[in-house]
Design an enzyme around this catalytic site. Structure first.
Site, PDB file in Angstrom:
ATOM      1  CG  HIS A  20      -1.941   1.069   1.202  1.00  0.00           C
ATOM      2  ND1 HIS A  20      -2.323   1.725   2.335  1.00  0.00           N
ATOM      3  CD2 HIS A  20      -2.662   1.619   0.188  1.00  0.00           C
ATOM      4  CE1 HIS A  20      -3.237   2.628   2.027  1.00  0.00           C
ATOM      5  NE2 HIS A  20      -3.452   2.576   0.724  1.00  0.00           N
ATOM      6  CG  ASP A  28       8.914  10.373 -21.893  1.00  0.00           C
ATOM      7  OD1 ASP A  28      10.031  10.192 -21.357  1.00  0.00           O
ATOM      8  OD2 ASP A  28       8.350  11.486 -21.897  1.00  0.00           O
ATOM      9  CG  PHE A 128       5.953  16.982 -20.232  1.00  0.00           C
ATOM     10  CD1 PHE A 128       6.905  17.164 -19.242  1.00  0.00           C
ATOM     11  CD2 PHE A 128       5.897  17.901 -21.270  1.00  0.00           C
ATOM     12  CE1 PHE A 128       7.776  18.242 -19.274  1.00  0.00           C
ATOM     13  CE2 PHE A 128       6.761  18.983 -21.316  1.00  0.00           C
ATOM     14  CZ  PHE A 128       7.707  19.154 -20.312  1.00  0.00           C
ATOM     15  CB  ALA A 129       4.439  10.273 -22.542  1.00  0.00           C
TER      16      ALA A 129
END
Length: 139
Positions: A20, A28, A128-129
């Protein structure tokens, strides 16, 4: 042979060890991976596999309670941002929980990746992937 969705042994092992609030990064091809992080390199060539292909497979086996995304995706990659939000919405419905979405600067995002259990690198070559997935519980 494993019958489940994730056939990659490294990815399957990392997901099975998540507790958890542990985090896992899908990124990317250009995101710097900290030396302290386990790197799982899926990139074959530019765009293969895509960020969304990797994310979709990972989230079939990972319970997600929160996601961290770089603020810059909103303006520099709005199409992928919309696709990502749609995927997270569908994942919420499938899991039956709310996924908290947090935005941060790309610089802070890169620093946060050092705390993740692993960084899974896709072949994605759009800006920004990247996403940090925070593990939830299934009960």
């Amino acid at each position: 042979m494993k019958k489940g969705t994730v056939l990659n042994a490294d990815i399957s092992a990392v997901i099975s060890r998540l507790g958890h609030t542990d985090t896992l990064v899908v990124c990317d091809a250009g995101l710097p991976v900290p030396r302290s992080s386990t790197r799982i390199d899926m990139a074959l060539t530019q765009g293969v596999p895509s960020f969304m292909q990797v994310l979709e497979v990972v989230t079939t086996e990972m319970q997600v309670e929160a996601a961290v995304i770089a603020e810059e995706i909103k303006t520099h990659n709005p199409q992928l941002h919309a696709t990502l939000l749609t995927h997270l919405e569908q994942l919420q419905q499938h899991q039956g929980n709310t996924i908290e979405i947090r935005y941060t600067s790309h610089e802070l995002f890169k620093k946060q990746t050092a705390d993740s259990q692993a960084v899974i690198r896709s072949g994605e070559c759009s800006p920004f992937a990247n996403i940090i997935l925070c593990a939830g519980v299934t009960f």
